[in-house]
Scaffold this active site. Structure first.
Site, PDB file in Angstrom:
ATOM      1  N   HIS A  32       0.837  -1.123   0.154  1.00 53.30           N
ATOM      2  CA  HIS A  32       0.040   0.021  -0.078  1.00 53.30           C
ATOM      3  C   HIS A  32       0.759   1.223   0.071  1.00 53.30           C
ATOM      4  O   HIS A  32       0.334   2.382   0.441  1.00 53.30           O
ATOM      5  CB  HIS A  32      -0.923   0.124   1.215  1.00 53.30           C
ATOM      6  N   THR A  33       2.033   1.104  -0.528  1.00 51.65           N
ATOM      7  CA  THR A  33       3.020   2.240  -0.667  1.00 51.65           C
ATOM      8  C   THR A  33       2.965   2.940  -2.170  1.00 51.65           C
ATOM      9  O   THR A  33       3.206   3.989  -2.171  1.00 51.65           O
ATOM     10  CB  THR A  33       4.474   1.821  -0.148  1.00 51.65           C
ATOM     11  N   SER A 122      -1.786 -11.163  -8.122  1.00 47.01           N
ATOM     12  CA  SER A 122      -1.879 -10.283  -9.039  1.00 47.01           C
ATOM     13  C   SER A 122      -2.181 -11.198 -10.485  1.00 47.01           C
ATOM     14  O   SER A 122      -1.557 -10.839 -11.637  1.00 47.01           O
ATOM     15  CB  SER A 122      -0.745  -9.241  -9.461  1.00 47.01           C
ATOM     16  N   ASP A 168       1.720  -3.921  -9.192  1.00 42.99           N
ATOM     17  CA  ASP A 168       1.685  -5.274  -9.796  1.00 42.99           C
ATOM     18  C   ASP A 168       1.830  -5.334 -11.323  1.00 42.99           C
ATOM     19  O   ASP A 168       2.550  -6.383 -11.755  1.00 42.99           O
ATOM     20  CB  ASP A 168       0.139  -5.801  -9.802  1.00 42.99           C
ATOM     21  N   TYR A 220     -10.447  -1.193  -0.269  1.00 42.17           N
ATOM     22  CA  TYR A 220      -8.964  -0.787  -0.843  1.00 42.17           C
ATOM     23  C   TYR A 220      -9.026   0.794  -1.442  1.00 42.17           C
ATOM     24  O   TYR A 220      -8.242   1.413  -0.795  1.00 42.17           O
ATOM     25  CB  TYR A 220      -8.871  -1.650  -2.110  1.00 42.17           C
TER      26      TYR A 220
HETATM   27  C1  GLA Z   1      -2.789  -4.481  -4.850  1.00 39.65           C
HETATM   28  C2  GLA Z   1      -2.588  -3.371  -5.688  1.00 39.65           C
HETATM   29  C3  GLA Z   1      -1.425  -2.579  -5.687  1.00 39.65           C
HETATM   30  C4  GLA Z   1      -0.936  -2.486  -4.346  1.00 39.65           C
HETATM   31  C5  GLA Z   1      -1.180  -3.503  -3.587  1.00 39.65           C
HETATM   32  C6  GLA Z   1      -0.698  -3.290  -2.178  1.00 39.65           C
HETATM   33  O1  GLA Z   1      -2.062  -5.525  -5.364  1.00 39.65           O
HETATM   34  O2  GLA Z   1      -2.927  -3.804  -7.094  1.00 39.65           O
HETATM   35  O3  GLA Z   1      -0.947  -1.535  -6.704  1.00 39.65           O
HETATM   36  O4  GLA Z   1      -1.417  -1.164  -3.954  1.00 39.65           O
HETATM   37  O5  GLA Z   1      -2.565  -4.085  -3.641  1.00 39.65           O
HETATM   38  O6  GLA Z   1       0.603  -3.169  -1.911  1.00 39.65           O
END
Ligand code: GLA
Length: 383
Positions: A32-33, A122, A168, A220
């Site tokens: 989440h950065t 992902s 991702d 999210y």
């Molecule tokens: C998901 C989002 C990414 C990222 C992660 C958390 O995978 O697609 O962009 O924010 O969560 O790190």
């Protein structure tokens, strides 16, 4: 997988096309950065999406999802958006290419994949990246790799309702065998780090809780909004703060009275997490896996208590890891279900896995799935 795809492609279209593939990802640390302009530290894995494709000279895409045994045909206007959620990813990629001035026409495709769905690895980025990469190649569009990643990200934003960051899609496109990548999501500078823990006596393993909690995408998006509110408040005092990543802990303290307690906690987690990525990179360069592991536990704690994206199942897996003496463990990816990523000493591996399976089953009625991490290449054309 390749031969299954090829067989279907011949049956449907009567001859052979060209093969493309892209990967799912893990993330060692930095969760989440990305949408906060911070650092992430992902790598592509040996599980991904593969597609066979050819141009068909029409103005329509004919895409067959082998794993679902579903075929969807669509045109490229906004109103042609398909119903099936998987097809929206492919459609979105086409639309985002067109919005950027890319001229594409009709194509046929058969694809399949082995990224576990809902595991936080992902699968959707792998799907987007495969098609973005393939269409760029087949229509000779000359789009650079960063823009291909952004096309996938914009697909999530505009066609799938997730305001995700770039991690991702970046990992899925730029992944390199045996390497993790540290990406600065503000400047987009990145660096490959050789990652081979085996000679030092460690391995990485994912434990998939096989739970996916509802409304993960709206939760999210709400996390992202919290971060943006906190950054905006800090910016009033410190105009140089474009993203939370630019903020110091003291600056967050200054605005504590004017933001909600919840936004405060979210921002606190992010500011700490950005620093943890840098600490982990330093530790890795020294071969100091114990520090890497400590930081992973800190991330779990932050994701669970401050950012609140863990869940009972993942907290339980984290507890078991701790009890088994596992070096590092944390929830991976967006959260609300999916996997923990675990850094384990070789000699503890078997005991940990056995214990985790049994204890988890006892409590939740099913075993977690186990995936050994193999860091692999990202988007590519297959010969
Ligand atoms: C998901 C989002 C990414 C990222 C992660 C958390 O995978 O697609 O962009 O924010 O969560 O790190």
């Amino acid at each position: 997988m390749k031969s299954r795809i090829s067989e279907k492609f011949r049956t449907l279209f009567g001859h052979d096309g060209e093969f493309f593939a892209s990967a799912g990802r893990i993330n060692l640390i930095g969760e989440h950065t990305d949408y906060n302009g911070g650092y992430v530290f992902p790598g592509a894995v040996d599980k991904g999406i593969m597609a066979e494709m050819e141009l068909n000279g029409s103005e329509k895409a004919c895409v067959y999802a082998l794993d679902l045994d579903e075929c969807v045909e669509f045109g490229f206007e906004e109103e042609d958006i398909p119903q099936q959620s998987w097809a929206r990813y492919v459609f979105g990629v086409c639309r985002e290419i067109i919005k950027r001035g890319g001229r594409i026409g009709g194509f046929n495709a058969v694809f399949a994949g082995d990224v576990p769905l809902g595991a936080g690895m992902s699968s959707s980025a792998a799907l987007e990246s495969t098609f973005a990469f393939a269409l760029n190649y087949l229509f000779n569009l000359g789009i650079d790799k960063f823009e291909l990643a952004r096309i996938g990200q914009a697909t999530e934003h505009n066609y799938c309702g997730v305001k995700c960051g770039i991690m991702d899609q970046f990992a899925s496109i730029f992944g390199k065998k045996g390497h993790l990548m540290r990406l600065d999501c503000k400047t987009m500078e990145y660096r490959y780090y050789p990652f081979n823990p085996a000679p030092q006596g460690y391995r990485l393993v994912l434990l998939d809780s096989v739970v996916k909690h509802e409304l993960a995408s709206s939760a999210y998006n709400r996390r992202r909004e919290s971060c943006e509110r906190a950054a905006a408040a800090i910016r009033k005092n410190h105009p140089e703060v474009e993203f939370l990543r630019d903020a110091r802990k003291e600056w967050l303290e200054e605005v504590r009275p004017v933001i909600s307690e919840e936004d405060y906690r979210r921002a606190e987690y992010v500011i700490e997490e950005v620093q943890r990525v840098l600490d982990v990179c330093d530790a890795l360069e020294r071969g100091d896996y114990e520090t890497v592991g400590e930081k992973m536990y800190e991330t779990h704690h932050g994701m669970s208590r401050l950012y609140e994206v863990s869940c009972e199942e993942l907290d339980y897996l984290n507890d078991i890891a701790k009890e088994c003496g596992v070096t590092g463990s944390r929830v991976m990816g967006g959260g609300f279900g999916g996997c923990t990523i675990n850094l384990v000493r070789n000699e503890l591996y078997e005991g940990f896995i056995t214990r985790a399976k049994a204890a988890f089953k006892e409590k939740f009625g099913h075993e977690p799935k186990v995936y050994d991490v193999v860091i692999s290449d990202g988007a590519r054309k297959l010969e």
